[in-house]
Design an enzyme around this catalytic site. Structure first.
Site, short mmCIF file in Angstrom:
data_model
loop_
_atom_site.label_atom_id
_atom_site.label_comp_id
_atom_site.label_asym_id
_atom_site.label_seq_id
_atom_site.Cartn_x
_atom_site.Cartn_y
_atom_site.Cartn_z
N HIS A 54 53.25 45.18 41.57
CA HIS A 54 51.88 45.12 41.03
C HIS A 54 51.80 44.79 39.55
O HIS A 54 50.70 44.77 39.00
CB HIS A 54 51.17 46.47 41.23
CG HIS A 54 50.69 46.67 42.63
ND1 HIS A 54 49.44 46.28 43.04
CD2 HIS A 54 51.30 47.21 43.71
CE1 HIS A 54 49.30 46.59 44.32
NE2 HIS A 54 50.41 47.16 44.75
N LYS A 81 34.98 41.54 43.80
CA LYS A 81 33.75 42.27 44.15
C LYS A 81 32.55 41.64 43.46
O LYS A 81 31.48 41.48 44.07
CB LYS A 81 33.86 43.74 43.71
CG LYS A 81 35.02 44.51 44.31
CD LYS A 81 35.20 45.85 43.57
CE LYS A 81 36.55 46.47 43.86
NZ LYS A 81 36.90 47.53 42.89
N LYS A 108 43.86 44.34 29.25
CA LYS A 108 42.58 43.96 29.86
C LYS A 108 41.57 43.54 28.78
O LYS A 108 40.56 42.93 29.06
CB LYS A 108 42.02 45.11 30.70
CG LYS A 108 42.86 45.40 31.95
CD LYS A 108 42.25 46.54 32.74
CE LYS A 108 43.03 46.92 33.99
NZ LYS A 108 42.77 46.06 35.16
N THR A 146 40.98 43.04 41.41
CA THR A 146 40.16 43.01 42.62
C THR A 146 38.70 43.18 42.23
O THR A 146 37.81 42.78 42.99
CB THR A 146 40.55 44.12 43.61
OG1 THR A 146 40.61 45.37 42.90
CG2 THR A 146 41.88 43.82 44.26
N LYS A 184 36.61 48.57 34.38
CA LYS A 184 38.00 48.61 34.84
C LYS A 184 38.73 49.63 33.98
O LYS A 184 38.19 50.07 32.97
CB LYS A 184 38.66 47.24 34.73
CG LYS A 184 38.41 46.57 33.36
CD LYS A 184 38.98 45.16 33.27
CE LYS A 184 38.23 44.14 34.05
NZ LYS A 184 38.97 43.49 35.11
N ARG A 185 39.94 50.02 34.35
CA ARG A 185 40.68 50.94 33.50
C ARG A 185 40.80 50.38 32.09
O ARG A 185 40.83 49.15 31.90
CB ARG A 185 42.09 51.20 34.08
CG ARG A 185 42.10 52.14 35.26
CD ARG A 185 41.43 53.45 34.94
NE ARG A 185 42.20 54.20 33.96
CZ ARG A 185 43.01 55.21 34.25
NH1 ARG A 185 43.15 55.60 35.50
NH2 ARG A 185 43.67 55.82 33.31
#
Ligand SMILES: *Cc1c(COP(=O)(O)O)cnc(C)c1O
Length: 755
Positions: free
Chosen positions: A311, A602, A497, A598, A491-492
């Site tokens: 991952h 969505k 990110k 992911t 998101k986290r």
């Protein structure tokens, strides 16, 4: 035909029931409906082992999958009750962190739906991930006692127990089960292990607890703070406890189904979700040899059974454990791991592929690759990077093991349940078929030219924006203009990110407005993110966002044009509310660093347009929708990888070159910010960015700002934007987890469907 009625579970008229009574009745009804459906079964079964299952609330999802949502809704309505009250009343389970756990949850839904015999296997955490609140504009963490909520629970205790030996410590487990409903199919199960001796009284202030008393603390939290030795050790205990139970369960069940253990691979497929369950490999070897199988044969059996999903390529996230940890927790596995390592060493000299390195550290991923028959990445770009760069030395040894399985999401939860408005519109045009065959969404393509349809899409998005605006005001008091552009990054929190890039854009816009610029339409920037308890810079970023939002939102000159909203305690239920209301999907990780994502899928499915880097599954989204229907920017993954290789990135040089960037960065430690926030934390973030900026925010700043301006301008052409929305929805079918699971089965597991 559904003959189950809520009324039969209440003992009195529904109109006289409390919300708890109604909820418990719905839960009991659902459980009966599952039993009536039966469970997928067959000779071979897949065991999806994962330290996380971020399943979200279950009531509506289960009712939809069982085909009785409308009946229950109608029965409630007749009694003057609204099913949404029950939905709000339900409490979300806390069994996962983020993307990896949510993926596991989507997968067990698809496994059940496709009729594949399957169990999810994991741990029954008492408090799971912490509950987040904000105090003094900082993240505060409290235990989430989700198992204490309500009177009934989806999780049922079973009378299955296993012994797990950790050195001198003998632990006795208890297995719990949660039914996993499939859409119009039989059910599967999630099996979660716990210790009866765990004591929630051990939790002190916040999420602190004594990390030494393993029998009392083992399953208290998901990934407890592992910044110290005791925390790390506890994590190894958790991992071993999980897989020892899994291995015993698997062998028991396979023998029950007729396996003589030599043929275990005909009865079981184990998917190792990231490296947390990797100890299942030596544990199975141990159990098989205990039952009389030669160790060499055991290696082969285990390799034939196990498959590994990678991952991440973030070096710091690849699990390695010092040998002395294993000597403390699993002394009986150490000789096996050593012999497995010797077998590798005898075949391959290359130091980078050894299981135990020269310092005595055990590399979990290396063990997985040598002793599994399949190694997969989670998006095409990610798998290519694994093959060509990160795991290249392994790829050269085992090219046949490597394969890609681009992630997916379950459409039952991520549109049918969370966006009935859009679901109805789609179904009106193309019928019901897309609900089980997501590729049929492509039949919407002709409607991307149909102005009436496009107006409908815009109207339904508008409905969702109004609903969210009302909800957020009562949830945390923020007033959001539904006419503003909803620009969303949820998101986290992680530097890769790059929430900080989005923040710098917002600061730049703020400075611009202060200078007299008047945008045509307001923008609301939503952030939702939890930071890991020990991740200092991540918490600093949250602090900076909160401090900045207080400045912007309270400035009468700016707030009509720009608002920044930091959502408290982002979780699945919140995602289900916000994603259908979103206009812009922020997917701005540093190229090469996000394995797949992911969330991006969505958003796309709900008609938000992606603003993103060419990273993870964004690459595949871009390819599907075409360049007119996505906004991409930033350095390519090749460029980024090259910079890391040459170690030639210097943040300060970019800061000196780009005045707009420098002004935004300097604002982090401006008088206004220091007044709203904490000097030490803001300065820490400022220094980190200027001195290091490991995830290269600065080089992408200019192209991010330009591209975001372009997206906001495009938004003003409402029909043009609606067309982009329609194309995104129509092309989202590829990202159904039904497709992903079908590929896992065809390429890796080879199970027979029970339908
Ligand atoms: C989908 C989801 C994630 C993963 O989001 P990414 O943007 O892919 O990191 C994390 N948390 C929750 C609650 C989710 O629903």
């Amino acid at each position: 035909m559904n003959t189950l009625k809520l009324r039969d579970y209440t003992g009195k008229a529904l109109s006289e029931c409390t919300i708890l009574e109604l909820y418990n009745a719905a839960l009991a009804l659902t459980q009966d409906a599952c039993r009536n459906r039966g469970y997928n079964s067959g000779k071979k079964k897949v065991y999806y082992i994962s330290a996380e299952f971020l399943i979200g609330k279950l009531l509506s999802n289960n009712l939809i999958n069982l085909g009785i949502y409308d009946d229950v809704k109608a029965e409630l309505a007749e009694a003057g009750k609204d099913i949404t009250e029950l939905e709000e009343f339900e409490y979300e389970p806390s069994l996962g962190n983020g993307g990896l756990g949510r993926l596991a949850a989507c997968f067990i839904d698809s496994l059940a739906t496709l009729g594949l015999p399957a169990d999810g296997v994991g741990l029954a955490y008492h408090c799971g991930l912490f509950k987040q609140s904000f105090e003094d504009r900082k993240q505060h963490m409290r235990p989430d006692y989700w198992r204490k909520w309500g009177m009934a629970n989806w999780m049922k205790r079973t009378d299955k127990h296993y012994k797990v030996q950790c050195g001198d410590l003998e632990l006795l487990s208890t297995m719990y089960e949660i039914d996993v409903t499939g859409y119009g199919s039989k059910c599967g199960r999630l099996r979660l292990f716990d210790l009866d001796t765990v004591n929630e009284g051990l939790i002190g202030s916040g999420i602190g607890f004594d990390k030494k008393e393993i029998e009392k603390n083992l399953t208290l939290f998901l990934y407890p703070d592992d910044s110290d030795e005791d925390g790390k050790l506890l994590r190894v205990y958790q991992e071993y406890f999980m897989v020892s139970n899994a291995a015993q369960l698997i062998l028991d069940e396979c023998v029950e189904r007729g396996s003589n253990l030599h043929d275990l691979a005909d009865y079981a497929a184990i998917q190792i979700n990231d490296t947390h369950p990797s100890l299942v490999i030596p544990e199975l070897v141990r159990l098989l040899t205990e039952k009389g199988i030669e160790e060499k044969e055991a290696y082969q059996i285990v390799t034939d059974v196990c498959a590994y999903t990678n991952h991440t390529i973030l070096a710091e996230a690849l699990e390695t454990w010092p040998k002395h940890f294993f000597k403390a927790v699993v002394p009986h596995l150490m000789p096996i791991i050593k012999r497995m390592n010797d077998a590798v060493k005898a075949k391959y000299e290359e130091p980078s592929v050894q299981i135990i390195d020269e310092y005595g550290n055990v590399h979990m991923a290396h063990m997985d690759i040598h002793y599994s028959h399949s190694v997969n990445g989670v998006a095409r770009l990610h798998t290519d990077i694994l093959k060509e760069t990160e795991l290249n030395n392994f790829y050269k040894l085992y090219p046949e093991k490597f394969n890609n399985k681009t992630n997916g999401i379950t459409f039952r939860r991520w549109v049918i349940e969370c966006n009935p408005e859009l679901t109805e519109l789609i179904t009106e045009k193309i019928g019901e078929g897309w609900k089980t065959d997501a590729r049929q969404l492509e039949q919407l393509i002709p409607y991307a030219e149909d102005e009436t349809f496009l107006q409908c899409i815009l109207n339904r998005k508008n409905t969702k924006k109004h609903k969210f605006s009302a909800w957020i005001e009562q949830y945390q008091g923020d007033k959001v203009d539904p006419e503003s552009v909803y620009d969303v990054q949820i998101k986290r929190l992680h530097e890769y990110k790059r929430q900080q890039l989005n923040l710098l854009w917002a600061i730049d816009r703020y400075l611009h407005i202060k200078d007299g610029y008047r945008p045509r339409r307001p923008v609301t920037v939503f952030f939702g993110a939890k930071a890991a308890p020990a991740y200092v810079i991540a918490k600093d970023i949250i602090h900076a966002i909160l401090a900045f939002s207080s400045i912007v939102n309270n400035d009468p000159e700016v707030s009509p044009y720009l608002k920044v909203v930091m959502l408290r305690n982002y979780n699945v239920s919140m995602a289900e509310k916000l994603i259908p209301a979103s206009d812009i999907s922020e997917q701005i990780s540093l190229a090469s660093k996000e394995a797949s994502g992911t969330g991006n899928m969505k958003f796309m499915l709900n008609g938000a347009v992606t603003l993103g880097t060419m990273d993870g599954a964004n690459v595949e989204i871009a390819e599907l929708v075409g360049e007119d229907n996505i906004f991409t920017f930033g350095q390519s993954s090749e460029e980024v990888i090259e910079h890391y290789k040459n170690a030639d990135y210097v943040a300060k040089n970019w800061y000196k070159k780009d005045k707009r960037l420098a002004a935004a960065v300097d604002f982090l430690v401006s008088e206004e910010m220091l007044e709203a926030g904490d000097r030490k934390l803001l300065k820490q973030l400022y220094d980190e960015l200027l001195g290091k900026d490991w995830f290269m925010t600065f080089p992408d700043f200019e192209s991010y700002c330009k591209t975001k301006d372009k997206a906001l301008a495009a938004y003003e052409d409402r029909m043009g934007w609606a067309k982009k929305m329609a194309v995104n929805i129509a092309k989202a079918g590829y990202f159904s987890s039904d497709r992903t699971i079908d590929q896992y089965n065809n390429d890796i597991w080879h199970l027979e469907k029970d339908c």
